[in-house]
Design an enzyme around this catalytic site. Sequence first.
Site, PDB file in Angstrom:
ATOM      1  N   ASP A 272       0.861  -1.178   0.000  1.00 55.02           N
ATOM      2  CA  ASP A 272       0.000   0.000   0.000  1.00 55.02           C
ATOM      3  C   ASP A 272       0.899   1.231   0.000  1.00 55.02           C
ATOM      4  O   ASP A 272       2.097   1.142   0.265  1.00 55.02           O
ATOM      5  CB  ASP A 272      -0.948  -0.026   1.212  1.00 55.02           C
ATOM      6  CG  ASP A 272      -2.189   0.844   0.992  1.00 55.02           C
ATOM      7  OD1 ASP A 272      -2.221   1.591  -0.011  1.00 55.02           O
ATOM      8  OD2 ASP A 272      -3.106   0.784   1.821  1.00 55.02           O
TER       9      ASP A 272
ATOM     10  N   CYS B  90     -13.345 -22.194  19.532  1.00 60.69           N
ATOM     11  CA  CYS B  90     -13.247 -22.949  18.286  1.00 60.69           C
ATOM     12  C   CYS B  90     -12.312 -24.140  18.428  1.00 60.69           C
ATOM     13  O   CYS B  90     -11.844 -24.454  19.525  1.00 60.69           O
ATOM     14  CB  CYS B  90     -12.848 -22.038  17.127  1.00 60.69           C
ATOM     15  SG  CYS B  90     -11.097 -21.799  16.880  1.00 60.69           S
TER      16      CYS B  90
ATOM     17  N   CYS C 275      -7.119 -22.710  20.547  1.00 65.87           N
ATOM     18  CA  CYS C 275      -8.305 -22.918  21.378  1.00 65.87           C
ATOM     19  C   CYS C 275      -8.343 -24.308  22.012  1.00 65.87           C
ATOM     20  O   CYS C 275      -8.909 -24.481  23.092  1.00 65.87           O
ATOM     21  CB  CYS C 275      -9.572 -22.677  20.569  1.00 65.87           C
ATOM     22  SG  CYS C 275      -9.796 -20.941  20.139  1.00 65.87           S
TER      23      CYS C 275
HETATM   24  N1  GUN Z   1      -6.454   0.942   3.287  1.00 60.07           N
HETATM   25  C1  GUN Z   1      -7.717   1.008   3.765  1.00 60.07           C
HETATM   26  N2  GUN Z   1      -8.471   1.823   2.979  1.00 60.07           N
HETATM   27  C2  GUN Z   1      -7.663   2.278   2.017  1.00 60.07           C
HETATM   28  C3  GUN Z   1      -7.873   3.157   0.889  1.00 60.07           C
HETATM   29  O1  GUN Z   1      -8.951   3.664   0.637  1.00 60.07           O
HETATM   30  N3  GUN Z   1      -6.793   3.377   0.083  1.00 60.07           N
HETATM   31  C4  GUN Z   1      -5.561   2.805   0.325  1.00 60.07           C
HETATM   32  N4  GUN Z   1      -4.568   3.053  -0.515  1.00 60.07           N
HETATM   33  N5  GUN Z   1      -5.355   1.994   1.375  1.00 60.07           N
HETATM   34  C5  GUN Z   1      -6.388   1.739   2.199  1.00 60.07           C
HETATM   35 ZN    ZN Z   2      -9.389 -20.834  17.933  1.00 60.90          ZN
END
Ligand code: GUN
Ligand code: ZN
Length: 662
Positions: free
Chosen positions: A85, A270, A275
Site C-alpha cells: 500500500d 473454536c 483454542c
Molecule cells: N487501506 C484502507 N483503505 C484504504 C484506501 O482507501 N486506500 C488505500 N490506498 N489503502 C487503504
Molecule cells: Zn481458535
Amino acid sequence: MNFEIKYKDARARLGVLKTPHGNIKTPALMPVIHPGKQTIKVEDYGAELVITNAYLIYKNEDLREIAINEGVHELINFDGPIMTDSGSFQLSEYGDVQITNKEIVKFQEKIGTDIGTSLDIPTPPSVKKERAEKELAITLERAIEALEVRQELMLNSVVQGSTYPDLRSECAEILGKMDFQVHPIGAVVPLMESYRYKELVEVVMASVSHLPDSRPRHLMGAGHPMVFALAVAMGCDLFDSAAYILYAEDDRLLMPNGTIKLENLHEMPCSCEVCTNHTPEQLRQMDKKERVQLIAQHNLLISFAEIRQIRQAIIQGNLWELVEQRCRAHPFLLEALRTLKNYSEDLEKYDPPYKKSAFFYSGPESLNRPEVYRHLMKLDRIPNKKSVLILPRSRKPYSEYLHDIPRRYYKFKGNEEIKDIPIGDVQITVVDVPFGVIPLELDQVYPLAQNESPADYDENSICMVNKVLQDYLEGFQAAFISEDVVETFQLGGKFPMDIVHEIPETLKLEVDDNQRIKMIADYQFGTGAGEALFNGDVDIVKSRKTGKIRHVYADQELIATLRASDGVFVLGREGARRLHSFLPYPKNRVVVNQDAEPFAREGKSIFAKFVINCDIDIHAKEEVLIVNEEDQLLAFGKSVLNGKEILDFNIGQAVKTRKGGF
Ligand code: GUN
Ligand code: ZN
C-alpha cells in the site's frame, strides 16, 4: 491479463491470480505485515500472499536501505507475492504524507513489490458530494500518473467516491478502461467499523458492477471474517487483514459470526490449535506479549478457515446458503443481505443457473435470491394454455406424488367447468415456496426440484406466492384453485370464488412427455425453442432404471439429452443444428475468430482470447452454440463464464466444447 476464473457462484469467482512471485488462489486473504515489527510467520497459517506498507518502509531509513538493496521480500522475509500500500491510509489518518505519488510508485517498483498502489485519497463516508468529487478527481489523476511512471509493476487502482454510488460507478468505469491489474475498493474501513453494512453493499455493488470482470477486486481493509462471505458473493476477490493482530492486541478473538472478548470467555470458542491447547484462564494469566501471539494465531487460523469454507461453497454452489448464515450474525448484516434485493437483475446475470447443490430456504431473504427472480422471469417464456389448475405442493418431483392430493377445488375464473375442458388445455401448476408457481412439466428442472423449504410457510412467503399467483392467473382464461391452496395462502376474500368442486377422475395429474420436453426447452432456451427442437416425429428414450426421459432423437440423430442431475437439456448435434436455425444471431452464440475455427470444429474447448463476439445474455454453465463470423455453426458446448465475462477476458476457457464436426 493476470486473472482467470475457474468456478462461479452468486457474483463470486474462484480464480487464479498470477504475480511475478507465483500464482495464488482467490478469494484470498492477505495478512498485513508490519515491516520491522512482524513476529508471526503468516505463511504457517495459510497466507499465500501478504500486504505491507511501502510508505512505512520508505519513512524508516533502516528499512528503506534494506528494501532498496535486498528487496522487500528479503526485508519482510516472505517468498510469495507481496502487495504494498502507498501511504494513503496514513494520509487519511494524519492528513499529510511526506512523499509524492510518483515517488511512492517508483519506490514500490524499486523494492520489488509484486503489486503496488498509487497514492489515492480515501474519502470518508458521508462527506459533501463536492468534496468526494474533488478528491476523486485527484485519485484519478494519480492513477494515470502511476501508469506513466511504472515499468513492470502490477498496479492497484483504488475505487473511491465516498458513499455516492454514482461516483463509485463512474470511478470504476474510468479506471476499468486503463491498464491496471487489480482494483481495490477503498475507504470502506469506516463503514465496517461502524457496522454500516448496508452502505457497504451499496458501495461495493456500485463499484463491481462497473469494474472489468477480468480483474480481481480487493475490499481494502476488510479483515473481519464476518464479512468475507457476503463480500465474496458480491464479487470481491481479495481481503487484507490487519485485524488479526489489532484485535489480538486488544484481547479480542475473531469469529465468522462476530468478535469475542477474552475477558468474557469461559470456554474457548473454536477447534483451532490455540483454542484446543489453552483455556481462557491460561490465556488471561499469560504475559501480554505471549497472549497476543496466541490470539493472533487463532485470528489467522479462523480467518483462513473461513476463506477455505467460502472457496468450497463456490465450487459446491452453496455460497448463498453460507452468506445467509453469516448475515444472521448481526442485525446490520441482515439488513445488508436484504439490500441485495435491489441488485437482483445484476446478480442474476452472474449467478450460474445450474449448481451442484440444492437451494435451501433459510428465511424470507431467500425469496430475494437470483434463482427466484430468474424463475419468475423465465416463466414468461412458456406459452399459456387455455386454463389452469393450481395444486398445493406434494413431495418432489411433484408429478410423481400429486395423486395423494385432495381433489377439491374452487373455480376462480372462467365460465366453463373443469370437466368440460379438454385435458390438453389444462395447465397443471403447483404452488410452492420459494419459486411461487411451478408448471408440472418443469418439476424436474433445476432448481425447481432441487430445493427445500419448511412446510409451514411464513408470512413473507405467503405474501410472495399471492402476488406471483395473481400475476400468473392473468395469463389464463379459466382458473381452478385447489381448496388447500386457497386455505394455505389465504386466497379467500381476495378472489371472487364460490363453489367447491371435485376434480374429475378423467383429468390425470401427470405430464405428457411431448409437452414436457417442449416446455423444458422453452424455459431453457426461450419461447418457441421447444417447437424448433422437437417438431415432427421424435423418439423419446427413457431410462430403464428411473423411467425418466433421457434422450430425444429424430431419425436416430440425437437432438438432446435430459441431464438426470438437474433436468435440463444438453444438446446433441441435431439439437445444436435446430437451435442454430431457430434462434436469431447472436442469441446463444459464442463467435470465434478464424484462427480458432479449426480447433472449434475439432471439438477443442474455446479460450476467451479467440472470442470476437457473443450473446451478452449467456449465463455460465449454459448450452451455447459456437459459430464463426458468418454465423456458421462450428461446434456447441457449455459456457464457463457469462457473456460479459467472455468478452472481457482474454485468458482462460470461455466454453467447454461438447462436440465439433460441423
Ligand atoms: N487501506 C484502507 N483503505 C484504504 C484506501 O482507501 N486506500 C488505500 N490506498 N489503502 C487503504
Ligand atoms: Zn481458535
